[in-house]
Every structure is written in structure tokens, then in C-alpha cells.
Design an enzyme around this catalytic site. Structure first.
Site, PDB file in Angstrom:
ATOM      1  N   ASN A   1       0.978  -1.297   0.050  1.00 24.97           N
ATOM      2  CA  ASN A   1      -0.240  -0.256  -0.096  1.00 24.97           C
ATOM      3  C   ASN A   1       0.943   1.298   0.134  1.00 24.97           C
ATOM      4  OD1 ASN A   1       0.741  -0.660   2.583  1.00 24.97           O
ATOM      5  ND2 ASN A   1      -0.994   0.627   3.645  1.00 24.97           N
ATOM      6  N   ILE A   2       0.447   2.271  -0.519  1.00 26.00           N
ATOM      7  CA  ILE A   2       1.038   3.474  -0.824  1.00 26.00           C
ATOM      8  C   ILE A   2       0.205   4.843  -0.583  1.00 26.00           C
ATOM      9  CG2 ILE A   2       2.331   4.839  -2.342  1.00 26.00           C
ATOM     10  CD1 ILE A   2       3.040   2.462  -3.866  1.00 26.00           C
ATOM     11  N   GLU A   3       0.187   5.170   0.752  1.00 24.27           N
ATOM     12  CA  GLU A   3      -0.561   6.259   0.960  1.00 24.27           C
ATOM     13  C   GLU A   3      -0.097   7.699   0.569  1.00 24.27           C
ATOM     14  OE1 GLU A   3      -0.783   5.787   5.238  1.00 24.27           O
ATOM     15  OE2 GLU A   3      -2.250   4.020   5.039  1.00 24.27           O
TER      16      GLU A   3
ATOM     17  N   CYS B   1      -4.075   0.665  -2.704  1.00 27.35           N
ATOM     18  CA  CYS B   1      -3.936  -0.350  -1.882  1.00 27.35           C
ATOM     19  C   CYS B   1      -2.911  -1.326  -2.561  1.00 27.35           C
ATOM     20  CB  CYS B   1      -5.428  -1.133  -2.009  1.00 27.35           C
ATOM     21  SG  CYS B   1      -6.774  -0.343  -1.109  1.00 27.35           S
TER      22      CYS B   1
ATOM     23  N   GLU C   1      -3.022  -4.605  -3.068  1.00 26.92           N
ATOM     24  CA  GLU C   1      -3.493  -5.626  -3.937  1.00 26.92           C
ATOM     25  C   GLU C   1      -3.639  -4.880  -5.413  1.00 26.92           C
ATOM     26  OE1 GLU C   1      -4.856  -4.329  -1.138  1.00 26.92           O
ATOM     27  OE2 GLU C   1      -6.571  -5.938  -0.348  1.00 26.92           O
TER      28      GLU C   1
ATOM     29  N   CYS D   1     -10.213  -5.033   0.263  1.00 23.28           N
ATOM     30  CA  CYS D   1     -11.418  -3.920   0.210  1.00 23.28           C
ATOM     31  C   CYS D   1     -12.303  -4.016  -0.991  1.00 23.28           C
ATOM     32  CB  CYS D   1     -11.074  -2.413   0.271  1.00 23.28           C
ATOM     33  SG  CYS D   1     -10.329  -1.626  -1.294  1.00 23.28           S
TER      34      CYS D   1
ATOM     35  N   CYS E   1     -10.911  -3.134  -4.275  1.00 23.03           N
ATOM     36  CA  CYS E   1      -9.577  -4.147  -4.765  1.00 23.03           C
ATOM     37  C   CYS E   1     -10.220  -5.629  -5.163  1.00 23.03           C
ATOM     38  CB  CYS E   1      -8.759  -4.320  -3.657  1.00 23.03           C
ATOM     39  SG  CYS E   1      -7.594  -3.034  -3.604  1.00 23.03           S
TER      40      CYS E   1
HETATM   41 ZN   LIG Z   1      -8.191  -2.150  -1.447  1.00 22.47          ZN
END
Ligand SMILES: [Zn+2]
Length: 140
Positions: free
Chosen positions: A46-48, A57, A59, A92, A95
Site C-alpha cells: 500500500n502507498i498512502e 492499496c 492488491e 477492500c 480491490c
Molecule cells: Zn483495497
């Protein structure tokens, strides 16, 4: 512990390593790994972003990684989440749809687990099919 096959175990281990690369600003580390149509495993994290909705996300990062290498179908995916999370490790909704978009078929396996520092918590491992987790995907 859920019984998982050799490929799912390898995917969970790869996702666990990828989780350590996560770029986290407020959330928790997540890693993912896909088995792509070329037989290779592609990982993602994940990369915020401080801008809401701009991050990605793990995935989708892993699937994008496979697409970058010319793959258009995935045959399995694993998602590993930090043990700090109170939630069960699972993709989620966005995803799940993205996985469906690139899945070889609706019965591909989704392996999920929690891990920390490369150690996978075996009691958190679970495997479901995509169609179990997304019974009514958006189809074009
Ligand atoms: Zn996701």
C-alpha cells in the site's frame, strides 16, 4: 490453521516481505502478491498519500506490477496485513472488483493473513475464492 497449498504459502510469504515496503502516513502496512499468467509472482504494497483517494492499496499495486510486466490475468493473490490492525485481513471492495477485472476466473484463490517482521501468524491465515468474497461483481 487453514490448510494452504504450496503456491498460496509462497504468495503469503512474498506479500509479507512486500508489506515491509509499504508507504504509510496514518494507516497500517499491507502487502500483496499475485501469481500471474506468466507463472511469475508480482508483489505490491500500500502507498498512502495526504490527498484523500490518491494512494493505492497493496492488491492494486501488485496487479499493476503484473500488468507492467505484460500480464493481463492473475491466477491467485495473497494479502498480508500488519498485526497492528484490528480488522481481519481482506481486500477492500474496490480491490475485490479490481481483482475480478484481472482474474483468470471467478474461482481464483485469495489467501489472507496477518504478519509482522516477516513472521506470518498461522492462526490468521484464511483462503477464500474470489466469487465467495465478491458474489456480484460489476461486469461489462
Ligand atoms: Zn483495497
Amino acid at each position: 490453521m487453514v490448510k494452504i497449498d504450496k503456491i498460496e504459502k509462497k504468495l503469503v510469504e512474498t506479500a509479507s516481505k512486500a508489506m515491509e515496503s509499504a508507504y504509510v502516513l496514518w494507516g497500517l502496512k499491507v502487502g500483496a502478491a499475485v501469481l500471474a499468467e506468466d507463472g511469475q509472482i508480482y508483489e505490491g504494497c500500500n502507498i498512502e498519500s495526504w490527498i484523500s483517494g490518491l494512494g493505492t492499496c497493496a492488491e492494486r499495486c501488485a496487479i499493476n506490477h503484473a500488468v507492467l510486466h505484460g500480464c493481463r490475468k492473475i491466477e491467485a493473490i495473497a494479502i498480508v496485513m500488519s498485526i497492528q490492525s484490528h480488522n481481519e485481513p481482506r481486500p477492500c471492495g474496490a480491490c475485490l472488483q479490481y481483482i475480478y477485472d484481472f482474474a483468470d476466473n471467478p474461482k481464483i484463490k485469495i489467501a489472507m493473513a496477518k504478519a509482522e517482521n516477516g513472521r506470518i501468524l498461522s492462526e490468521t491465515v484464511r483462503v477464500n475464492t474470489l466469487e465467495e468474497m465478491l458474489p456480484f461483481p460489476f461486469k461489462k
